[in-house]
Design an enzyme around this catalytic site. Structure first.
Site, mmCIF file in Angstrom:
data_model
loop_
_atom_site.group_PDB
_atom_site.id
_atom_site.type_symbol
_atom_site.label_atom_id
_atom_site.label_comp_id
_atom_site.label_asym_id
_atom_site.label_seq_id
_atom_site.Cartn_x
_atom_site.Cartn_y
_atom_site.Cartn_z
ATOM 1 N N THR A 32 5.611 13.432 -0.207
ATOM 2 C CA THR A 32 5.156 14.201 0.390
ATOM 3 C C THR A 32 3.973 14.234 2.180
ATOM 4 O O THR A 32 3.702 12.940 1.673
ATOM 5 C CB THR A 32 4.204 15.260 -0.589
ATOM 6 O OG1 THR A 32 4.294 14.996 -2.064
ATOM 7 C CG2 THR A 32 2.817 15.852 0.272
ATOM 8 N N SER A 34 4.262 14.984 5.722
ATOM 9 C CA SER A 34 5.522 15.526 7.128
ATOM 10 C C SER A 34 6.334 13.931 7.641
ATOM 11 O O SER A 34 7.652 14.582 7.573
ATOM 12 C CB SER A 34 3.948 14.811 8.562
ATOM 13 O OG SER A 34 3.092 13.751 8.560
ATOM 14 N N GLY A 86 6.553 8.576 2.225
ATOM 15 C CA GLY A 86 5.560 8.258 3.198
ATOM 16 C C GLY A 86 4.022 7.254 2.735
ATOM 17 O O GLY A 86 3.628 7.213 1.580
ATOM 18 N N ALA A 87 3.230 6.979 3.700
ATOM 19 C CA ALA A 87 2.464 5.560 3.709
ATOM 20 C C ALA A 87 1.340 6.757 4.366
ATOM 21 O O ALA A 87 1.309 7.594 5.876
ATOM 22 C CB ALA A 87 2.178 4.688 3.253
ATOM 23 N N ASP A 88 0.085 6.110 4.244
ATOM 24 C CA ASP A 88 -1.113 6.404 4.570
ATOM 25 C C ASP A 88 -2.124 5.238 5.987
ATOM 26 O O ASP A 88 -1.970 5.217 6.976
ATOM 27 C CB ASP A 88 -2.423 6.859 4.273
ATOM 28 C CG ASP A 88 -2.517 8.601 3.783
ATOM 29 O OD1 ASP A 88 -2.194 9.083 5.100
ATOM 30 O OD2 ASP A 88 -2.305 8.435 2.831
ATOM 31 N N LYS A 98 -2.354 6.071 -0.934
ATOM 32 C CA LYS A 98 -1.454 7.246 0.208
ATOM 33 C C LYS A 98 -2.729 8.137 -0.118
ATOM 34 O O LYS A 98 -3.585 8.152 -1.475
ATOM 35 C CB LYS A 98 0.039 7.416 -0.554
ATOM 36 C CG LYS A 98 0.693 6.030 0.039
ATOM 37 C CD LYS A 98 2.240 6.596 -1.511
ATOM 38 C CE LYS A 98 2.738 7.275 -1.472
ATOM 39 N NZ LYS A 98 2.485 8.731 -0.490
ATOM 40 N N GLY A 99 -2.244 10.054 -0.559
ATOM 41 C CA GLY A 99 -2.837 10.536 -0.864
ATOM 42 C C GLY A 99 -3.730 11.578 0.338
ATOM 43 O O GLY A 99 -4.555 13.191 -0.159
ATOM 44 N N GLU A 107 2.723 11.048 -6.841
ATOM 45 C CA GLU A 107 3.937 11.002 -6.304
ATOM 46 C C GLU A 107 3.817 9.540 -6.916
ATOM 47 O O GLU A 107 4.765 8.829 -7.057
ATOM 48 C CB GLU A 107 2.640 10.425 -5.028
ATOM 49 C CG GLU A 107 3.011 11.775 -3.649
ATOM 50 C CD GLU A 107 2.288 11.337 -2.686
ATOM 51 O OE1 GLU A 107 0.940 10.443 -2.537
ATOM 52 O OE2 GLU A 107 2.052 12.244 -1.781
ATOM 53 N N LYS A 125 0.958 2.938 10.794
ATOM 54 C CA LYS A 125 -0.086 3.214 9.928
ATOM 55 C C LYS A 125 0.173 2.118 8.649
ATOM 56 O O LYS A 125 -0.484 1.623 7.462
ATOM 57 C CB LYS A 125 1.501 4.093 7.636
ATOM 58 C CG LYS A 125 1.791 5.066 8.711
ATOM 59 C CD LYS A 125 0.401 6.320 8.736
ATOM 60 C CE LYS A 125 0.809 7.579 8.691
ATOM 61 N NZ LYS A 125 1.747 7.775 7.706
#
Ligand code: 5RP
Length: 224
Positions: A32, A34, A86-88, A98-99, A107, A125
């Site tokens: 989930t 962009s 993806g990841a933050d 993440k989240g 996820e 990131k």
């Protein structure tokens, strides 16, 4: 390159990574956000080469269906060969936060059922130590204040993400001012608080491969 161009580049690299392994009965796990959206858009071209996908959010499921990709319930699938997301934040061990998009629980569930987790991210990131990005914690609504008090005891400054309800009907606390030295231990510690559904540390099950986009190109990293 812009951040959007870097996200496109890692999405394309993830397609290159999985395309040779796709079979007519393959069901992929899809994340989930962009960056994951860019991957989904590129996956559309291959839709006749695999069976379908399990999605980690209603938003991704809708996007997949919009491209004519069939979406399956995880319970009817069992395991997936790849989970792409993806990841933050991500560190050298391919532990992640993440989240940011509030999809952390689904996820983590799909990632748990994946043989390989491919993380796709732009170079912003990549961090030495996780925690600059506020760690999301999904909570059962009635436990929100209790969990917040317990998170304060752990040293965090939790803030209720107002107006956000997860796909599971729960709420999110974002933990600010919370640098994390031992992601595996902290993931377990937060998950042990009554009322926590899960937290956004992906350390016990981190990524297997990181495709990291920068101006120098896409680097392929495996966990240290
Ligand atoms: C959503 C996530 C995303 O993977 C994370 O927030 C990264 O998003 P983006 O690709 O938009 O930067 O964990 O819950």
């Amino acid at each position: 390159m812009t951040q959007d161009e870097l996200k496109d580049a890692v999405a394309a690299a993830a397609i290159d990574e999985i395309e040779p392994w796709l079979e007519r009965d393959t069901i992929l796990g899809i994340g989930t956000g962009s960056t994951a959206n860019r991957f989904i858009d590129r996956l559309a071209r291959l839709r006749d080469d695999f069976k379908g996908a399990v999605a980690s959010s209603e938003a991704s499921a809708e996007r997949l269906r919009g491209h004519g990709i069939e979406v399956f319930e995880l319970n009817s699938v069992g395991t997936v060969p790849y989970y792409i997301d993806g990841a933050d934040e991500v560190n050298a061990h391919l532990h992640m936060i993440k989240g940011g998009g509030a999809a952390l629980t689904r996820e983590k569930i799909v990632a748990a059922c994946a043989d390989r987790f491919i993380c796709i991210a732009d170079a912003s990131k990549r961090v030495e130590r996780l925690g600059d990005f506020p760690l999301p914690v999904e909570v059962i609504p009635m436990a929100r204040s209790y969990v917040a008090r317990e998170l304060v005891k752990l040293g965090a400054d939790p803030v209720y993400r107002e107006g956000v309800v997860t796909d599971n009907g729960n709420q999110i606390l974002d933990c600010y001012e919370f640098m994390i030295d031992d992601p595996v231990a902290m993931e377990a510690r937060i998950n042990a608080i009554v009322g926590v559904v899960t937290n956004g540390l992906f350390a016990a099950r981190g990524a297997d491969v990181l495709l990291l986009g920068s101006d120098a190109g896409v680097e392929r990293l495996t966990s240290a």
